[in-house]
Scaffold this motif. Structure first.
Motif, PDB file in Angstrom:
ATOM      1  N   LYS A   1       0.862  -1.188   0.000  1.00  0.00           N
ATOM      2  CA  LYS A   1       0.000   0.000   0.000  1.00  0.00           C
ATOM      3  C   LYS A   1       0.894   1.233   0.000  1.00  0.00           C
ATOM      4  O   LYS A   1       1.781   1.368   0.853  1.00  0.00           O
TER       5      LYS A   1
ATOM      6  N   ALA B   1      -2.010   3.407   9.845  1.00  0.00           N
ATOM      7  CA  ALA B   1      -2.748   2.266   9.296  1.00  0.00           C
ATOM      8  C   ALA B   1      -4.003   2.756   8.589  1.00  0.00           C
ATOM      9  O   ALA B   1      -5.110   2.611   9.066  1.00  0.00           O
TER      10      ALA B   1
ATOM     11  N   LYS C   1      -6.624  -5.203   4.611  1.00  0.00           N
ATOM     12  CA  LYS C   1      -6.755  -4.098   5.577  1.00  0.00           C
ATOM     13  C   LYS C   1      -5.586  -4.123   6.557  1.00  0.00           C
ATOM     14  O   LYS C   1      -4.974  -5.164   6.756  1.00  0.00           O
ATOM     15  N   TYR C   2      -5.360  -3.000   7.193  1.00  0.00           N
ATOM     16  CA  TYR C   2      -4.308  -2.951   8.210  1.00  0.00           C
ATOM     17  C   TYR C   2      -4.818  -3.484   9.546  1.00  0.00           C
ATOM     18  O   TYR C   2      -6.001  -3.338   9.869  1.00  0.00           O
ATOM     19  N   LEU C   3      -3.910  -4.101  10.287  1.00  0.00           N
ATOM     20  CA  LEU C   3      -4.235  -4.525  11.650  1.00  0.00           C
ATOM     21  C   LEU C   3      -4.093  -3.286  12.528  1.00  0.00           C
ATOM     22  O   LEU C   3      -2.993  -2.738  12.657  1.00  0.00           O
ATOM     23  N   ASN C   4      -5.214  -2.853  13.083  1.00  0.00           N
ATOM     24  CA  ASN C   4      -5.224  -1.543  13.736  1.00  0.00           C
ATOM     25  C   ASN C   4      -4.807  -1.620  15.211  1.00  0.00           C
ATOM     26  O   ASN C   4      -5.630  -1.468  16.105  1.00  0.00           O
TER      27      ASN C   4
ATOM     28  N   LEU D   1      -0.064  -5.267   7.391  1.00  0.00           N
ATOM     29  CA  LEU D   1      -1.131  -5.411   6.398  1.00  0.00           C
ATOM     30  C   LEU D   1      -1.614  -6.855   6.426  1.00  0.00           C
ATOM     31  O   LEU D   1      -0.841  -7.781   6.169  1.00  0.00           O
TER      32      LEU D   1
ATOM     33  N   ASP E   1      -6.477   2.536   5.581  1.00  0.00           N
ATOM     34  CA  ASP E   1      -6.883   1.586   4.547  1.00  0.00           C
ATOM     35  C   ASP E   1      -7.245   2.244   3.221  1.00  0.00           C
ATOM     36  O   ASP E   1      -7.478   1.552   2.236  1.00  0.00           O
TER      37      ASP E   1
END
Lengths: 270, 232
Positions: free
Chosen positions: A224, A257, B227-230, B190, A259
């Motif tokens: 990303k 982070a 998605k990112y691990l938040n 990610l 998205d």
């Protein structure tokens, strides 16, 4: 067998083997040892060159992570900015100055049109498109980023600079692409102290795709983009890159982070 | 002579350190076999290689061949503690002010994210272990997703081992997960497509049939789903 026994064996051998033969054996032994050390030295140097950037990046990342966990002061911003610029300078030195003996570079098309211009790229599919657009966005960020914008970005999110360094490394590797690895490198010409790189669709797809896969997609097959590059990529056709960068530096949030960042990946067919 | 001997010892030590990384070795082996499978054109040989790829994938994910994997009860017990931690922080955030309130609110969200991650990873792994055809489909659709998911199963199993050894030390679990989630250079992990989808639909995973659907149906080539691990 200890060294002494080995030495005694040589002395004994001297009695039964002619000196000339012994001389050749001893010389061969020296030659083998020197060759071994030379090979070991070359391997070590080559390995240290390839890991040099990742070691510096890890060091920088740790520094940025430390700053991201606390309230960042103006002194912290200057420290991180200096570290960022020092790594970038070393990268420029390695990729541009050492290889091409120039101090800067610009992208152009062979017909001398200014880069970027999407009408110059005959893009076949969405995966080619992502590589072309990534190259355009990274280039625009690279040439438009100044210290003031960097300061604002650092104050908001120090870790953003880690992603930027990774992307700049890929861009600079493309600029200095080695013909040995890619059949032929990018076509470029020197103009005084400046390198004019002809960023054709063919060169970008042939070279940049390989570097992106190797450097950015190694983990999980997806990368990303940084938030800065994502913003430029989304809007570069409507707004000036400098304005986009200014907006990003004003609106950036602390959490990395995010998205909404654009992903680069390739489909797989087993 | 001693310098030479020392040099050899250092080189041998480096080689042994590099090769002792089990996960790395397993990963490389999986990638090698997956490449061979991809390139093979002979049907019979392709079939043989597929069995090999499946074995390597099972090894990589830690799926035993001789029995069904049952980890959910332990994970549920651990997640109960994490959910309690989330509730406690949420309660504290209501009485705190300013940055302190924000910090506590975030801790509460991170606890829920960790709990969700662990439940989903365990559920997907268990489902794969009970029906190996799911893994087969995943291998055909997207071999790299298996590699990506392997990182997630390993951390889930590491956390589980820590929990079984250390009981109620929930802060230790949060610390392990925080290190994992923030260790990538850009500070954010990610997630794989499969985990991203699972974490977005945790309730759907409660029924085994839904887990199967979740694993089988998506277009794994679309990695924009990641998605990112938040957790920070």
């Amino acid at each position: 067998m200890g060294c002494e026994n080995w030495y005694n064996l040589i002395l004994k051998a001297r009695d039964i083997v002619p000196n000339s033969v012994l001389g050749i054996v001893v010389r061969m032994k020296h030659l083998c040892r020197i060759t071994f050390f030379l090979v070991a030295f070359c391997v070590t140097v080559a390995h240290s060159e390839t890991t040099e950037f990742s070691a510096k990046l890890t060091e920088f990342s740790n520094l940025a992570k430390g700053f991201s966990k606390k309230n960042i002061t103006p002194e912290d911003v200057e420290t991180l900015l200096a570290a960022f610029k020092s790594i970038l300078e070393a990268m420029k030195q390695k990729y541009i100055l050492d290889k091409s003996q120039v101090t800067s570079f610009i992208f152009r098309y062979p017909n001398q049109k200014e880069f970027p211009d999407l009408s110059e790229h005959n893009i076949q599919n969405k995966y080619d498109e992502q590589i072309i657009k990534f190259t355009i966005a990274t280039y625009l960020v690279f040439i438009n980023l100044d210290d003031d914008i960097l300061r604002k970005i650092i104050a908001k999110s120090p870790l953003e600079l880690v992603s930027l360094l990774q992307e700049f490394d890929v861009l600079l590797q493309f600029v200095s692409a080695d013909p040995k690895e890619f059949g032929h490198g990018v076509f470029s010409e020197k103009n005084g102290n400046q390198l004019v790189v002809f960023a054709t669709t063919e060169a970008i797809l042939r070279i940049m795709r390989v570097i992106v896969i190797k450097e950015l997609l190694a983990q999980g097959g997806v990368y990303k983009l940084s938030r800065t590059t994502t913003a430029v990529l989304k809007d570069f056709q409507n707004k000036k890159p400098a304005d986009i960068l200014n907006d990003v530096s004003e609106t950036m949030k602390r959490n990395t982070a995010d998205d909404s960042r654009i992903a680069i990946f390739f489909p797989e067919k087993p | 002579m001693s310098a030479f001997r020392n040099f050899i010892i250092v080189v041998m030590a480096m080689i042994s350190i590099a090769s002792s990384s089990d996960f790395q070795t397993c990963r490389n082996e999986y990638e090698r076999v997956a490449q061979l499978f991809k390139k093979e054109t002979n049907d019979q040989e392709k079939q043989r290689l597929f069995v090999l790829v499946r074995d390597k994938a099972k090894e990589l994910l830690g799926i035993p061949s001789d029995r069904k994997l049952v980890i959910s009860p332990h994970i549920e017990a651990m997640c109960k503690l994490l959910d309690e931690r989330a509730k406690n922080f949420e309660g504290e955030s209501k009485t705190a002010t300013g940055n302190e309130a924000l910090k506590k609110q975030r801790e509460s969200e991170y606890s829920r994210e960790i709990s969700n991650f662990l439940k989903v990873a365990a559920k997907i792994l268990e489902t794969m272990s009970s029906d190996i055809t799911i893994l087969d489909e995943l291998l055909l659709k997207s071999p790299s997703t298996v590699l990506h998911f392997a990182h997630e199963t390993i951390i889930m199993l590491q956390v589980l081992r820590y929990f079984l050894n250390n009981g109620t030390d929930i802060e230790g679990i949060v610390a392990i997960m925080r290190t994992f989630a923030t260790s990538p250079l850009n500070g954010s992990y990610l997630l794989s497509v499969i985990m991203s989808l699972g974490m977005a639909n945790p309730t759907a995973l409660e029924a085994s049939e839904s887990t199967r659907t979740l694993i089988k149906q998506p277009d794994f080539s679309d990695k924009t789903l990641c998605k990112y691990l938040n957790i920070h």
